[in-house]
Design a protein around this motif. Structure first.
Motif, PDB file in Angstrom:
ATOM      1  N   UNK A  57      -4.972 -85.952  58.095  1.00  0.00           N
ATOM      2  CA  UNK A  57      -6.345 -85.455  58.111  1.00  0.00           C
ATOM      3  C   UNK A  57      -6.794 -84.964  56.748  1.00  0.00           C
ATOM      4  N   UNK A  58      -5.801 -84.588  55.913  1.00  0.00           N
ATOM      5  CA  UNK A  58      -6.138 -84.263  54.527  1.00  0.00           C
ATOM      6  C   UNK A  58      -5.889 -85.515  53.697  1.00  0.00           C
TER       7      UNK A  58
ATOM      8  N   UNK B 275       7.155 -80.688  67.559  1.00  0.00           N
ATOM      9  CA  UNK B 275       5.805 -80.160  67.395  1.00  0.00           C
ATOM     10  C   UNK B 275       5.477 -79.965  65.915  1.00  0.00           C
TER      11      UNK B 275
ATOM     12  N   UNK C 238       2.663 -81.730  63.658  1.00  0.00           N
ATOM     13  CA  UNK C 238       1.691 -80.930  62.919  1.00  0.00           C
ATOM     14  C   UNK C 238       1.677 -81.357  61.456  1.00  0.00           C
TER      15      UNK C 238
ATOM     16  N   UNK D 147      -3.739 -70.439  55.487  1.00  0.00           N
ATOM     17  CA  UNK D 147      -3.253 -71.147  56.663  1.00  0.00           C
ATOM     18  C   UNK D 147      -1.835 -70.667  56.985  1.00  0.00           C
TER      19      UNK D 147
ATOM     20  N   UNK E  50      -0.107 -84.615  61.172  1.00  0.00           N
ATOM     21  CA  UNK E  50      -1.549 -84.428  61.284  1.00  0.00           C
ATOM     22  C   UNK E  50      -2.121 -83.892  59.974  1.00  0.00           C
ATOM     23  N   UNK E  51      -1.425 -82.915  59.423  1.00  0.00           N
ATOM     24  CA  UNK E  51      -1.899 -82.342  58.166  1.00  0.00           C
ATOM     25  C   UNK E  51      -2.063 -83.410  57.106  1.00  0.00           C
TER      26      UNK E  51
END
Ligand SMILES: Nc1ncnc2c1ncn2[C@@H]1O[C@H](COP(=O)(O)OP(=O)(O)OP(=O)(O)O)[C@@H](O)[C@H]1O
Ligand SMILES: [Mg+2]
Lengths: 225, 415
Positions: free
Chosen positions: B15-16, B4, B8, B305, B11-12
């Motif tokens: 997407x950044x 997981x 994550x 965050x 994805x970070x």
């Protein structure tokens, strides 16, 4: 469910001391929808942070669900927050790279829950907070009210013992703020989840079933309605 | 959980995209720069060694012991007397050898055809036009005019010294020197050729005359101060043994390897190698600071965050892993770009090179590199840079993540 006794918190900055809480005692019953009100600097955030295991009191006692949280180790605190507490903040604090769905699911990803259940619970709560169709949007593509709905869904999806919301409407216009209050109250009634939220907005106070007023770190009134 | 967290992290990064790209590019710049500089300096060192071998030292040299002991003064009178005999023995043993004379002298030029009168202290080198080629590559670097012919009063000049004197092919030149018996000797010679060697020292200082002619002028018939030898460097021991056998009954003579001959140069090289390491260290520091800075920013930017993840009850270990995986992935992406950039730099250096000759005509920076500085393919550097860059990215992110975890959650959230 929550028993607080003579809670004291003092901030020291160099020479000066700020007495944020000077002996707060109160008891909160399961399912209560409690507002903590009071002027700026009265200690609302401090109290919520201590109840939420985000901060430590200097003295006093807190029992949540019969457990003395002050004796918890760091790991136990994290676990307690993960399993039992939901947070809603004034500034939403969503993870910016995650979609609405992913932000909510994140709370469950941290628990030992099957992928299937994570999905069904996440979808269900998103629908409940009125975000059907917005599941795959990033926070930056959502309005403030929608973001706060995601935050509420994220706090509730784990079916927590307690949701702590520090000024959940302060960053929203009054109409949206009222919608958010209605939503929280509805969820409180439906799931019986205990809510404690802080505010200095009289409109918001109207929704509370119990109103505790703080002033200078002391409770000055506590009424159930 | 790990899966997981990895998802994550991924994805970070995805997407950044912009931030990931900028951070990775900063890392890539550092790595690429290091690879490029390393390539250039290593190439300069290799080329220096090659030029030294091809133009100044050969594989080794025989001199008299007396000459060697005071070689800094260029004691021409301590020459090898019957050089021809020795050359014959060397040749019989299958060794390539070339005699040379080195002597101090002064070049004098007069107005017309030169623009002004002038003089210059130089080291004269007498070379055997035929044998010299067996050891050195001088003849191949002739850029103008012709090479020396035996017995004529002719001179060949290095291109930069010629430029400095405003000398050209066909110009007369006067050389004043001293015979081995101590008498003044004046030579009136003609410039017959200009050489443009890859070794800048030759261009800057080279003054060559025919060996036989110089032997006559210096009153040292058959004599030579040096006998340079060239052999396959992969078989040094065997060849050196051969030479020493030949010298066994010549107690006055001594063989010196090119390393010994170039000791002065190598002493510079030692210092230079320190210099090289220093430059590389500087580049490394600049690169490391660049990488650190972007990584620090990338983490500090996300304090809130980090605070939210803690508030939600994510364990410190998992948060650390999340950020480290991200840093590692950024590091790897950056390192890939960096190596690609390094390959591009290297390609440019290997094919075109950077021409610093404008700046190097008058100063000796120790490198025997004339004209353009080229590069070599430094695969080892690329591989190590790849890993070091990626590791730095992770190591550097430890610091702000730890700091974030040491702060209270409230502080993280307040930012
Ligand atoms: N980290 C801190 N360091 C020093 N003083 C602090 C800190 N946090 C809060 N305080 C002080 O403690 C007092 C109570 O602060 P708190 O944030 O709990 O008030 P609040 O009721 O939430 O106010 P607001 O309505 O402005 O949010 C204030 O005087 C504040 O300045
Ligand atoms: Mg507050």
């Amino acid at each position: 469910m929550i028993t607080i006794d003579a809670l004291v918190k003092t901030y020291r900055e160099g020479e000066s001391e700020v007495h944020a809480l000077r002996g707060v005692s109160l008891e909160i019953k399961p399912g209560e929808f409690t507002a903590i009100a009071g002027p700026s600097g009265s200690g609302k955030t401090t109290l919520l942070n201590i109840i939420g295991l985000l901060d430590d009191a200097d003295s006093g006692k807190i029992l949540i669900d019969g457990r003395d949280i002050q004796t918890f180790s760091g790991k136990e605190r994290a676990r307690f927050r993960r399993e039992k507490l939901g947070f809603v903040f004034q500034t939403f604090n969503l993870i910016p790279v995650l979609t609405a769905y992913e932000n909510v699911a994140l709370a469950l990803n941290l628990l030992q829950i099957s992928a299937k259940e994570i999905e069904s619970r996440t979808i269900a709560i998103l629908h409940e907070v009125g975000l059907k169709g917005a599941e795959n949007r990033l926070p930056s593509k959502l309005s403030g009210g929608q973001q706060q709905r995601v935050a509420i869904a994220r706090a509730l999806v784990k079916r927590p013992l307690l949701v702590l919301a520090d000024e959940p409407t302060a960053n929203l216009d009054s109409v949206t703020g009222e919608e958010i209050m209605k939503l929280m109250l509805e969820l409180n009634k439906k799931h019986g989840t205990t809510f404690i939220f802080s505010t200095h907005d009289p409109m918001v106070m109207l929704y509370a079933t119990r109103l505790i007023k703080l002033h200078d770190g002391l409770i000055v009134s506590d009424e159930r309605r | 959980m790990f899966r997981f967290i990895s998802q994550l992290a991924w994805k970070n990064l995805m997407r950044y995209k912009r931030r990931t790209l900028i951070t990775a590019l900063a890392i890539a710049m550092g790595i690429g720069m290091y690879i490029g500089v390393d390539s250039m300096l290593k190439s300069a060192e290799q080329e220096s060694e090659r030029n030294l071998h091809d133009f100044e030292t050969g594989s080794g040299v025989i001199t008299t012991k007396a000459y060697w002991d005071s070689k800094e003064r260029i004691p021409t009178s301590e020459y090898i007397e019957h050089s021809n005999v020795l050359l014959q023995s060397l040749s019989d043993a299958g060794l390539q050898a070339a005699p040379r004379i080195q002597a101090q002298g002064e070049l004098i030029v007069y107005e017309d055809p030169y623009p002004v009168d002038g003089s210059m202290r130089v080291i004269l080198t007498g070379i055997d036009p035929v044998r010299d080629e067996k050891v050195f590559k001088l003849q191949k670097t002739l850029s103008k005019g012709r090479f020396l012919k035996e017995q004529n009063p002719e001179v060949i000049l290095g291109s930069w010294i010629a430029e400095k004197l405003n000398a050209d092919v066909g110009y007369p030149i006067t050389i004043v020197t001293r015979t081995v018996n101590g008498y003044m000797q004046t030579i009136d010679a003609t410039v017959v050729g200009i050489i443009d060697a890859p070794d800048p020292v030759i261009n800057r200082t080279g003054v060559y005359l025919p060996l036989e002619y110089l032997q006559e002028m210096l009153e040292m018939p058959q004599g030579a101060t040096h006998i340079f030898i060239n052999f396959n460097m992969s078989n040094v021991n065997k060849n050196e043994q051969k030479i020493n056998e030949i010298l066994l009954n010549q107690p006055m003579l001594m063989y010196h390897s090119w390393e010994k001959l170039a000791e002065d140069y190598l002493a510079i090289a030692g210092a230079k190698q320190k210099g090289t390491s220093f430059i590389l260290l500087l580049v490394f520091i600049i690169a490391a600071v660049g990488i650190s800075n972007t990584m620090l920013m990338a983490v500090y930017e996300r304090m809130r965050e980090l605070g939210m993840l803690r508030a939600m009850g994510m364990e410190d270990e998992d948060i650390k892993n999340l950020f480290f995986i991200e840093a590692g992935l950024i590091g790897i992406i950056g390192a890939v770009f960096g190596v690609v950039l390094g390959i591009a730099f290297d390609f440019y250096l290997v094919t075109y090179g950077f021409d610093f000759s404008m700046f190097l005509k008058d100063i000796d920076i120790g490198y025997r590199v004339g004209g353009a500085f080229h590069g070599i393919w430094n695969i080892t550097t690329m591989i190590s840079c790849f890993f070091i860059g990626a590791v730095i990215a992770v190591l550097v992110s430890i610091f702000p993540v730890r700091r974030g975890l040491k702060k209270t959650i409230v502080e993280c959230l307040r930012k």
